[in-house]
Design a protein around this motif. Sequence first.
Motif, PDB file in Angstrom:
ATOM      1  N   GLY A  66      -2.275   5.106  -0.506  1.00 42.75           N
ATOM      2  CA  GLY A  66      -3.175   4.346  -1.220  1.00 42.75           C
ATOM      3  C   GLY A  66      -4.394   3.988  -0.271  1.00 42.75           C
ATOM      4  O   GLY A  66      -4.533   4.379   0.822  1.00 42.75           O
ATOM      5  N   ASP A  67      -5.257   3.695  -1.047  1.00 40.01           N
ATOM      6  CA  ASP A  67      -6.558   3.096  -0.327  1.00 40.01           C
ATOM      7  C   ASP A  67      -6.272   1.985   0.559  1.00 40.01           C
ATOM      8  O   ASP A  67      -5.623   1.125   0.363  1.00 40.01           O
ATOM      9  CB  ASP A  67      -7.708   2.754  -1.241  1.00 40.01           C
ATOM     10  N   ARG A 103       0.706  -1.124  -0.036  1.00 40.76           N
ATOM     11  CA  ARG A 103      -0.100  -0.097  -0.095  1.00 40.76           C
ATOM     12  C   ARG A 103       0.817   1.202   0.010  1.00 40.76           C
ATOM     13  O   ARG A 103       1.809   1.469   0.873  1.00 40.76           O
ATOM     14  CB  ARG A 103      -0.890   0.111   1.081  1.00 40.76           C
ATOM     15  N   HIS A 104       0.694   2.112  -0.972  1.00 40.20           N
ATOM     16  CA  HIS A 104       1.164   3.649  -0.862  1.00 40.20           C
ATOM     17  C   HIS A 104       1.093   4.048   0.166  1.00 40.20           C
ATOM     18  O   HIS A 104       0.083   4.510   0.786  1.00 40.20           O
ATOM     19  CB  HIS A 104       0.664   4.442  -2.050  1.00 40.20           C
ATOM     20  N   GLY A 105       2.131   4.508   1.119  1.00 39.41           N
ATOM     21  CA  GLY A 105       2.217   5.400   2.326  1.00 39.41           C
ATOM     22  C   GLY A 105       1.918   4.523   3.317  1.00 39.41           C
ATOM     23  O   GLY A 105       1.603   5.095   4.481  1.00 39.41           O
ATOM     24  N   GLY A 106       1.561   3.047   3.172  1.00 40.41           N
ATOM     25  CA  GLY A 106       1.153   2.367   4.326  1.00 40.41           C
ATOM     26  C   GLY A 106       1.915   2.273   5.593  1.00 40.41           C
ATOM     27  O   GLY A 106       3.223   2.124   5.108  1.00 40.41           O
ATOM     28  N   SER A 107       1.632   2.181   6.576  1.00 37.57           N
ATOM     29  CA  SER A 107       2.516   2.148   7.859  1.00 37.57           C
ATOM     30  C   SER A 107       2.739   0.746   7.990  1.00 37.57           C
ATOM     31  O   SER A 107       1.916  -0.159   7.967  1.00 37.57           O
ATOM     32  CB  SER A 107       1.814   2.830   9.177  1.00 37.57           C
ATOM     33  N   ARG A 108       4.091   0.482   8.567  1.00 36.24           N
ATOM     34  CA  ARG A 108       4.438  -0.907   8.990  1.00 36.24           C
ATOM     35  C   ARG A 108       3.643  -1.031  10.230  1.00 36.24           C
ATOM     36  O   ARG A 108       3.716  -2.417  10.515  1.00 36.24           O
ATOM     37  CB  ARG A 108       5.836  -1.041   8.879  1.00 36.24           C
TER      38      ARG A 108
END
Length: 398
Positions: free
Chosen positions: A337-338, A318-323
Motif C-alpha cells: 500500500g501507499d 498498510r498492505h505489505g507494511g513492515s512492523r
Amino acid sequence: RERGWQQSRPIDRSPAEGWVGLCRQRRVGSSSEESPMATATMTAEAAVSSREAAKAGPSESGAAPPIVCPGHVRPLAEVQFSGETADGVFLISACLDGSPMLRDGATGDWIGTFAGHKGAVWSAKLCREARIAATGSGDFSAKVWDAVTGACVTTLGHGHVVKSVDLDASAATLATAGHEGVVRLFDVDSGATTPTATLRGAAKTTLTKVCWVRDQLVAAAGADGVVTVWDARSGESGVALDLKAPGERKASPVMDVEIKLAGGRPTLTACCGEAVHLYDAETWTPLRDPVLAPVHFREEGGAALSPDGALLVLGGGRHGGSRQGALGVEKGATRVGDVGSDLTVFVVDLATGAVVDERKGHCGPVRCLRYHPSGHTLATGSEDGTIRIWDLTPQDPA
C-alpha cells in the motif's frame, strides 16, 4: 499485537473507582460552578486541543480540519456515539491506557474519565440515552457505570481478557465476549454478577467483538473469521457467517462488527482480512460483493456505514507494511500500500465501490471509526492516542 494485561489480577473494588472529571450537569460551557481541579484540567485540555487542531491543517479534499481530542496516552481501541438525548450526543472511548473517557459528541470536549480498571480497556459502550456505560478490560473484568454521575455500578469478573461489550436496546442486558471464547449475558437492572446465560459457538476461539442485532439476537465475531448469531432466549445458534476469503489458508480475525439501521434496512458491517462485508441483518444474505479495502484488517482497523447506507468509511493497516518501519515491506508481500495509507480515513461510495474522499491527520494507524447519529460527522481513534472528529458535510466550492 494485543497489549492487554494477560496475567490474573484481583478485580478492582477500591474506593478510587468512579468518576474523574465533571458530572454531566457541569459540562464545558455550563454556567454551573466547576471544581478547581476540573476547571484546571479542562483549561489545559482545551489549550492542547487548540494547538493540535492548528497543527492538523485542512485535508487534501479541502475540507475543514478535524477536531483533535487528546487525553489518552496509548492506542485507542473503540469509539462510540450515544443516541440523540436532551443534553446532546455523547462520545465514549476505550483505550489501552485503561482510562475510558466520556466527551461531548459535537465539540469533543472532555467530560470525565471512568476510573477503576487495572488493565487495558478494549471496549466501551453507551446506551442510547447515555444513562449507562459498560466497559471491558484486560484486567479480566467488565464494568457497568452510571454515565451521568460516573459511579461504578457493578464489576463483573471473568476468567480472561474481555475484548468486547454491548448493551441491548433497553440497556437491561449486557453482553460480554473475549479470550474465553463465550458470550455472557448479564442482567444490568439487578446488578447480579452471575450471568443469566452463556452462549457458545461451534468452535472455541477468541471472540473479538459482540453486538446486539435486535430483540433477543446477539452476534459475536471470532479470531477464526466467523460471525455467529444466537437467540439469547434459547441459546441456539442459527447463523454462522464465514468471512474467510476464497483460497485463504489461515483465517483472519474479524476486527470490527457494527449493526446499523442504514437506509431503512438493518445491516451488519464486518471487517476481516482485506475486505469489508455487508449483510442484511434479517435474512443474513450478502448485500453486495465484499468491498476490497485500500488497507487490511488483519491486526487493526475498522469500518462504519453511514446512516443512509450510501457511504462506508474505513481505516486499517498498510498492505505489505513492515512492523519495523513505515517505509519497509514485509517479506513475501504480494500487495504494497501507499506510504501513509494506514494513517488515512477512506470514504467509499458503495454504489461504485470507489474511494471518493480521503481524510489525513492521524500520526498512527487508524484503529476504530464510528458515525455521529446525524451522519454529518465521524469520530476516529488511532494508535497515536488521539480521537479526531471529522466534519463530513459537503463543502461549498465557493
